[in-house]
Design an enzyme around this catalytic site. Structure first.
Site, PDB file in Angstrom:
ATOM      1  N   THR A   1     -30.942  23.780  23.763  1.00 43.62           N
ATOM      2  CA  THR A   1     -30.958  24.653  22.591  1.00 43.62           C
ATOM      3  C   THR A   1     -30.246  24.054  21.389  1.00 43.62           C
ATOM      4  O   THR A   1     -30.393  24.539  20.271  1.00 43.62           O
ATOM      5  CB  THR A   1     -30.285  25.993  22.917  1.00 43.62           C
TER       6      THR A   1
ATOM      7  N   ASP B   1     -25.122   7.250  23.872  1.00 42.18           N
ATOM      8  CA  ASP B   1     -24.207   8.351  24.164  1.00 42.18           C
ATOM      9  C   ASP B   1     -22.789   7.800  24.264  1.00 42.18           C
ATOM     10  O   ASP B   1     -22.467   7.054  25.192  1.00 42.18           O
ATOM     11  CB  ASP B   1     -24.607   9.027  25.470  1.00 42.18           C
TER      12      ASP B   1
ATOM     13  N   ARG C   1     -22.629  20.105  23.284  1.00 37.11           N
ATOM     14  CA  ARG C   1     -23.907  20.569  22.763  1.00 37.11           C
ATOM     15  C   ARG C   1     -24.859  20.827  23.922  1.00 37.11           C
ATOM     16  O   ARG C   1     -25.036  19.972  24.786  1.00 37.11           O
ATOM     17  CB  ARG C   1     -24.497  19.505  21.829  1.00 37.11           C
TER      18      ARG C   1
ATOM     19  N   ASP D   1     -20.825   8.595  27.556  1.00 36.48           N
ATOM     20  CA  ASP D   1     -21.283   7.824  28.706  1.00 36.48           C
ATOM     21  C   ASP D   1     -20.847   6.362  28.611  1.00 36.48           C
ATOM     22  O   ASP D   1     -20.484   5.744  29.616  1.00 36.48           O
ATOM     23  CB  ASP D   1     -22.812   7.892  28.821  1.00 36.48           C
TER      24      ASP D   1
END
Length: 212
Positions: free
Chosen positions: A107, A202, A103, A205
């Site tokens: 945007t 995340d 992603r 991560d």
């Protein structure tokens, strides 16, 4: 779209430890694998089977085996790789493809940067692996990517989902696809950065470390 939220004490316990910000990466990876194995039990409930004659040590019988063509497991890179071991532990005969999607954080558009999939997925039962179902954009794109290759039976396996993402799936997934979603929990909402709340941060991560 069919949604299944896995309801089990072990899922609740493991998910709580997974969410904890103090859980180290090695434990995080192990918990993701364990949770996916528990989810896979539900996700594979409707696998196609064929009658198979065998002989036990006592007598002949007609048993059941997974039908051909083999199921296809597709982790969405990179976080989906952390789910692969847990899925193939329960379904070792499946074939594995890879789909690289990310992603754009500015945007929120979905960018496809890699794929390793058969050109023809006709008749294949496909399982998409991605820990987080946030906005739903990646999952919609990945599902239609498989459908363009002939897949009509697609199950998404996610650890946690946001209500906004689930609503987008209901709206945007082609209704001709037999589409199912299996999750451990549906969280409260997305924040202004499109992160799931309370979520777990995340997933990529926490599985593999930060990438500068």
């Amino acid at each position: 779209m069919e949604l299944h939220v896995v309801n089990h004490p072990l899922v609740e316990h493991k998910l709580t430890v997974l969410r904890d910000r103090n859980t180290p990466s090695n434990i995080f990876r192990e918990l993701v694998s364990e949770l996916v194995t528990l989810e896979a039990y539900e996700a594979t409930r409707n696998l196609d089977l064929v009658d198979t004659p065998i002989e036990t040590p006592v007598a002949p019988m007609i048993g059941k085996k997974i039908a051909a063509p083999k199921p296809m497991v597709v982790p969405v890179l990179r976080a989906g790789l952390g789910m692969l071991d847990g899925m193939t532990r329960l379904l070792p005969t499946a074939e594995v493809g890879f789909l690289g999607m990310r992603r754009d954080e500015a945007t929120l558009d979905i960018i496809t940067y890699a794929n390793r999939l058969p050109e023809d997925l006709t008749g294949r039962q496909c399982f998409l692996l991605d820990p987080m179902l946030a906005t739903g954009g990646t999952l919609v794109a990945a599902t239609h990517y498989l459908a363009e290759r002939g897949a009509k039976d697609i199950t998404a396996i996610n650890i946690i989902a946001a209500p906004e993402g689930l609503e987008r799936l209901k709206k945007d997934i082609d209704p001709s696809i037999d589409f199912k979603v299996v999750v451990c929990a549906v969280d409260d909402h997305l924040n202004e950065h499109a992160y799931i709340v309370p979520g777990l941060g995340d997933a990529g991560d926490r599985l593999y470390g930060l990438i500068d």
